[in-house]
Design a protein around this motif. Sequence first.
Motif, PDB file in Angstrom:
ATOM      1  N   LEU A   1     -30.439 -94.815  32.190  1.00 39.75           N
ATOM      2  CA  LEU A   1     -31.769 -95.093  32.707  1.00 39.75           C
ATOM      3  C   LEU A   1     -32.312 -93.992  33.607  1.00 39.75           C
ATOM      4  CD1 LEU A   1     -31.347 -98.887  33.500  1.00 39.75           C
ATOM      5  CD2 LEU A   1     -32.656 -97.870  31.643  1.00 39.75           C
ATOM      6  N   LYS A   2     -31.471 -93.047  33.988  1.00 40.09           N
ATOM      7  CA  LYS A   2     -31.909 -91.963  34.870  1.00 40.09           C
ATOM      8  C   LYS A   2     -32.910 -91.084  34.133  1.00 40.09           C
ATOM      9  CE  LYS A   2     -29.993 -88.775  38.283  1.00 40.09           C
ATOM     10  NZ  LYS A   2     -30.408 -89.606  39.428  1.00 40.09           N
ATOM     11  N   LEU A   3     -34.035 -90.810  34.769  1.00 41.73           N
ATOM     12  CA  LEU A   3     -35.120 -90.083  34.120  1.00 41.73           C
ATOM     13  C   LEU A   3     -34.898 -88.578  34.190  1.00 41.73           C
ATOM     14  CD1 LEU A   3     -37.946 -90.086  32.807  1.00 41.73           C
ATOM     15  CD2 LEU A   3     -38.904 -90.032  35.116  1.00 41.73           C
TER      16      LEU A   3
ATOM     17  N   SER B   1     -37.772 -95.531  37.638  1.00 43.27           N
ATOM     18  CA  SER B   1     -36.838 -94.460  37.997  1.00 43.27           C
ATOM     19  C   SER B   1     -36.478 -94.439  39.475  1.00 43.27           C
ATOM     20  CB  SER B   1     -37.390 -93.097  37.570  1.00 43.27           C
ATOM     21  OG  SER B   1     -38.643 -92.857  38.171  1.00 43.27           O
TER      22      SER B   1
ATOM     23  N   SER C   1     -43.550 -95.611  39.885  1.00 45.85           N
ATOM     24  CA  SER C   1     -42.185 -95.939  40.299  1.00 45.85           C
ATOM     25  C   SER C   1     -42.080 -96.107  41.810  1.00 45.85           C
ATOM     26  CB  SER C   1     -41.195 -94.872  39.811  1.00 45.85           C
ATOM     27  OG  SER C   1     -41.233 -93.719  40.611  1.00 45.85           O
TER      28      SER C   1
ATOM     29  N   GLN D   1     -41.424 -96.733  30.464  1.00 45.23           N
ATOM     30  CA  GLN D   1     -40.652 -97.672  31.271  1.00 45.23           C
ATOM     31  C   GLN D   1     -39.736 -96.933  32.250  1.00 45.23           C
ATOM     32  OE1 GLN D   1     -37.554-100.473  29.636  1.00 45.23           O
ATOM     33  NE2 GLN D   1     -39.098-101.960  30.304  1.00 45.23           N
ATOM     34  N   GLN D   2     -39.114 -95.848  31.795  1.00 41.58           N
ATOM     35  CA  GLN D   2     -38.285 -95.067  32.702  1.00 41.58           C
ATOM     36  C   GLN D   2     -39.113 -94.504  33.855  1.00 41.58           C
ATOM     37  OE1 GLN D   2     -36.243 -92.370  29.829  1.00 41.58           O
ATOM     38  NE2 GLN D   2     -34.396 -93.105  30.859  1.00 41.58           N
TER      39      GLN D   2
ATOM     40  N   SER E   1     -33.571-101.076  26.766  1.00 41.49           N
ATOM     41  CA  SER E   1     -33.994-101.395  28.126  1.00 41.49           C
ATOM     42  C   SER E   1     -35.004-102.527  28.034  1.00 41.49           C
ATOM     43  CB  SER E   1     -34.643-100.162  28.761  1.00 41.49           C
ATOM     44  OG  SER E   1     -35.090-100.450  30.055  1.00 41.49           O
ATOM     45  N   ASN E   2     -35.002-103.455  28.965  1.00 35.93           N
ATOM     46  CA  ASN E   2     -34.150-103.384  30.149  1.00 35.93           C
ATOM     47  C   ASN E   2     -32.953-104.300  29.997  1.00 35.93           C
ATOM     48  OD1 ASN E   2     -35.444-105.926  30.595  1.00 35.93           O
ATOM     49  ND2 ASN E   2     -37.039-104.876  31.695  1.00 35.93           N
TER      50      ASN E   2
ATOM     51  N   TRP F   1     -30.116 -97.174  22.451  1.00 33.26           N
ATOM     52  CA  TRP F   1     -30.638 -97.277  23.820  1.00 33.26           C
ATOM     53  C   TRP F   1     -31.519 -98.509  23.906  1.00 33.26           C
ATOM     54  CZ3 TRP F   1     -34.903 -97.764  26.813  1.00 33.26           C
ATOM     55  CH2 TRP F   1     -34.851 -97.305  28.128  1.00 33.26           C
TER      56      TRP F   1
ATOM     57  N   LYS G   1     -40.213 -95.837  25.760  1.00 34.53           N
ATOM     58  CA  LYS G   1     -39.018 -95.693  26.593  1.00 34.53           C
ATOM     59  C   LYS G   1     -39.341 -94.834  27.818  1.00 34.53           C
ATOM     60  CE  LYS G   1     -34.538 -93.310  26.590  1.00 34.53           C
ATOM     61  NZ  LYS G   1     -33.601 -92.484  25.799  1.00 34.53           N
TER      62      LYS G   1
END
Length: 253
Positions: A92-94, A57, A190, A52-53, A231-232, A229, A49
Motif C-alpha cells: 500500500l506504500k505509495l 498514503s 491523504s 486510492q493509494q 485494496s482495501n 493486488w 488503484k
Amino acid sequence: MFTYIKAKNFKSLKNIEFNLKRTKNITNDFIAIYGENGSGKTNLVELFKFLQQMTISRTFDVSWNMLPKEFFDLKDKMMDNVPVEMRSMWELKLNLEEYRMLNENDDTEIEYGFKIKDKEGFYFVKFNKEIVEEKLYFFVNKQNGYYFKLYKDNNKIQKELNNNIFINDKYNKELEDNIEKYWGKYSFLSLIDFELKDKNKEYITNNISDKLIEIINKLTLMTVHVNKWVSNMIPDNYMKQMILYDLKSGVVY
C-alpha cells in the motif's frame, strides 16, 4: 460513480481519455473493457488503484512507522510463506515514480470525473517525483466551485482553500502548516484522510464540510483489484474482495 478519466504520461498511457458515461447525463452501472494483451486494460484499473493509494498514503505510512523494528525483521523472513491474497497488505506504500511513463520528462497528469447524488465534479493531480499540483472541484452550496487548489510556483506552495469547505480559520492555519510539511510527498486528500482518523470526529465535522468528508470516505472504501493486488484489505470488505476474485473465473454473486 466515475464519469471519465483523463491521463497523460501514466505508465503506458501517453495521452488518453476514458468516457465512462452511457449518455451525456447517464452513467453506466457496469462497464466491461476488452482488448488485446498489452493494450493498456490493466493500466485503466491501475488509475483507480493510484487514486486510492493517493488518498490513504499518509494514514498508512503513519500506522506503518508505529510498528516495532522486530515486526519488519519477521515480515522479511516470513513473506515467502504469506498467502498470495494477503501480500497486498504490504504493497500500500505509495511510490509516485512507479506510475510514471518510462523515459518521460513531462509531468504525469490525471483527472477523475465523478458524480455523487446527481452532482458532478472532478479531482486533478499532477506529479513527477512528487506532487506539484492538486485540485478538487465539486458542488459547494448552490453552485460548483473548487474545494481546494494547491500548486508549486518557483518551489513555493500556493494554497487556495474554500472557506465554505474549510470553515474554521484557526483550523485552516493548522492545515496550511501540514501542507508546508507534507504536501508533495503526500496528497492533500491523504492529509485530510489522516485528520479524519487521527482527530475527534466532532472536531473534524465542526471544521470541515461533510461534502469533502463524504468524497474521501467513498474513495477509501472503494475496492480495487489489480492482478494479485487488492485494496482495501480490511475485515468489513473482505467478502466483497473475494467476490471480485471470482470474476476471474466468470462467477458473479
